[in-house]
Design a protein around this motif. Sequence first.
Motif, PDB file in Angstrom:
ATOM      1  N   GLU A   2      33.404  52.744  40.781  1.00 15.27           N
ATOM      2  CA  GLU A   2      34.612  53.307  40.198  1.00 15.27           C
ATOM      3  C   GLU A   2      34.953  52.600  38.890  1.00 15.27           C
ATOM      4  O   GLU A   2      34.833  51.392  38.757  1.00 15.27           O
ATOM      5  CB  GLU A   2      35.771  53.167  41.188  1.00 15.27           C
ATOM      6  N   SER A   3      35.388  53.372  37.899  1.00 19.43           N
ATOM      7  CA  SER A   3      35.746  52.806  36.603  1.00 19.43           C
ATOM      8  C   SER A   3      36.995  51.955  36.718  1.00 19.43           C
ATOM      9  O   SER A   3      37.906  52.253  37.503  1.00 19.43           O
ATOM     10  CB  SER A   3      35.980  53.933  35.598  1.00 19.43           C
ATOM     11  N   VAL A  34      41.369  43.295  25.298  1.00 23.60           N
ATOM     12  CA  VAL A  34      41.815  43.148  26.679  1.00 23.60           C
ATOM     13  C   VAL A  34      42.587  41.842  26.805  1.00 23.60           C
ATOM     14  O   VAL A  34      42.173  40.802  26.272  1.00 23.60           O
ATOM     15  CB  VAL A  34      40.620  43.164  27.657  1.00 23.60           C
ATOM     16  N   PHE A  35      43.704  41.890  27.521  1.00 23.04           N
ATOM     17  CA  PHE A  35      44.505  40.706  27.817  1.00 23.04           C
ATOM     18  C   PHE A  35      44.465  40.441  29.320  1.00 23.04           C
ATOM     19  O   PHE A  35      44.585  41.370  30.132  1.00 23.04           O
ATOM     20  CB  PHE A  35      45.970  40.922  27.416  1.00 23.04           C
ATOM     21  N   ILE A  36      44.306  39.171  29.679  1.00 29.06           N
ATOM     22  CA  ILE A  36      44.472  38.739  31.061  1.00 29.06           C
ATOM     23  C   ILE A  36      45.271  37.442  31.041  1.00 29.06           C
ATOM     24  O   ILE A  36      45.464  36.832  29.982  1.00 29.06           O
ATOM     25  CB  ILE A  36      43.125  38.523  31.785  1.00 29.06           C
ATOM     26  N   ARG A  64      34.282  40.376  38.263  1.00 32.98           N
ATOM     27  CA  ARG A  64      35.404  41.292  38.008  1.00 32.98           C
ATOM     28  C   ARG A  64      35.713  41.363  36.516  1.00 32.98           C
ATOM     29  O   ARG A  64      35.970  42.455  35.974  1.00 32.98           O
ATOM     30  CB  ARG A  64      36.641  40.835  38.781  1.00 32.98           C
ATOM     31  N   LEU A  65      35.667  40.220  35.861  1.00 35.26           N
ATOM     32  CA  LEU A  65      35.961  40.196  34.430  1.00 35.26           C
ATOM     33  C   LEU A  65      34.869  40.901  33.641  1.00 35.26           C
ATOM     34  O   LEU A  65      35.151  41.630  32.675  1.00 35.26           O
ATOM     35  CB  LEU A  65      36.129  38.752  33.962  1.00 35.26           C
ATOM     36  N   SER A  66      33.619  40.726  34.032  1.00 35.40           N
ATOM     37  CA  SER A  66      32.516  41.444  33.378  1.00 35.40           C
ATOM     38  C   SER A  66      32.710  42.945  33.483  1.00 35.40           C
ATOM     39  O   SER A  66      32.466  43.689  32.522  1.00 35.40           O
ATOM     40  CB  SER A  66      31.174  41.057  34.001  1.00 35.40           C
ATOM     41  N   LYS A  67      33.156  43.401  34.635  1.00 37.77           N
ATOM     42  CA  LYS A  67      33.374  44.836  34.821  1.00 37.77           C
ATOM     43  C   LYS A  67      34.429  45.353  33.853  1.00 37.77           C
ATOM     44  O   LYS A  67      34.268  46.419  33.239  1.00 37.77           O
ATOM     45  CB  LYS A  67      33.793  45.118  36.259  1.00 37.77           C
ATOM     46  N   GLU A  71      33.333  48.032  30.904  1.00 29.82           N
ATOM     47  CA  GLU A  71      33.824  49.405  30.994  1.00 29.82           C
ATOM     48  C   GLU A  71      34.862  49.742  29.937  1.00 29.82           C
ATOM     49  O   GLU A  71      35.013  50.909  29.572  1.00 29.82           O
ATOM     50  CB  GLU A  71      34.334  49.678  32.400  1.00 29.82           C
ATOM     51  N   THR A  72      35.572  48.766  29.435  1.00 28.44           N
ATOM     52  CA  THR A  72      36.473  49.038  28.309  1.00 28.44           C
ATOM     53  C   THR A  72      35.720  48.986  26.987  1.00 28.44           C
ATOM     54  O   THR A  72      36.196  49.510  25.979  1.00 28.44           O
ATOM     55  CB  THR A  72      37.625  48.021  28.251  1.00 28.44           C
TER      56      THR A  72
END
Length: 221
Positions: A2-3, A34-36, A64-67, A71-72
């Motif tokens: 899932e995206s 992207v911000f985290i 998770r961060l690689s995804k 994808e973005t």
Amino acid sequence: MESVLAGSCEIEFGDTSLILLPSRAVFWESESTVFIADTHFGKAETFHHLNIPVPSQIDEDLMRLSKVLNETQCEHLIVLGDLVHSRKGNTAQLKRSIADWRAQHRDVTIQLVRGNHDKASGEPCSTWAIESVDAPCKMGALHLTHHPDFKSQNWTLCGHLHPKFRITNALEDIRCPAFLKRNQTLVLPAFAKFVDHGIVPSMPYDIFYAIADSEVIPINV
């Protein structure tokens, strides 16, 4: 698979359009950024130093961060504080794991806006290729920091509080990680899952964006 954009919620934040992702990240699409916040890498390793056997989360968190990055297809990643949990948790293995991960994303610039844990844990390793700057700083119309200042007149992204939203009924008591918009400040949930999320007492006109079942759900209080 899932995206990461599935289940997202787009909001207008001042004059800026932001996409809140169920992965606990914010995507500023027009700026390819992207911000985290609050990755707290090495928290489990800090527990190991105290002889408390908890599972390491670093591989899962980096996957998770690689995804999110893949994808973005973002060009920039900004961490809004607390990259590494502590000096004791920043082990040789953790340094290698992050360096190996970083090598897979050489085309993405990464900047850390220092938080309270970063001041104690020290500068990021040179092999991570992460620029570290003091808070607050500015990116276009947005102000970036770690600690929230809800009285600020600036449109601000931050972290630190690890906000969550509590959903209760006769059968359930669910606590969901959440984005919190109060006045002109947006607080991001902790990206790391191995952290305590805090119930933030709500104020009039607050909007929580709770993450439940891989979907970002706006809740006005």
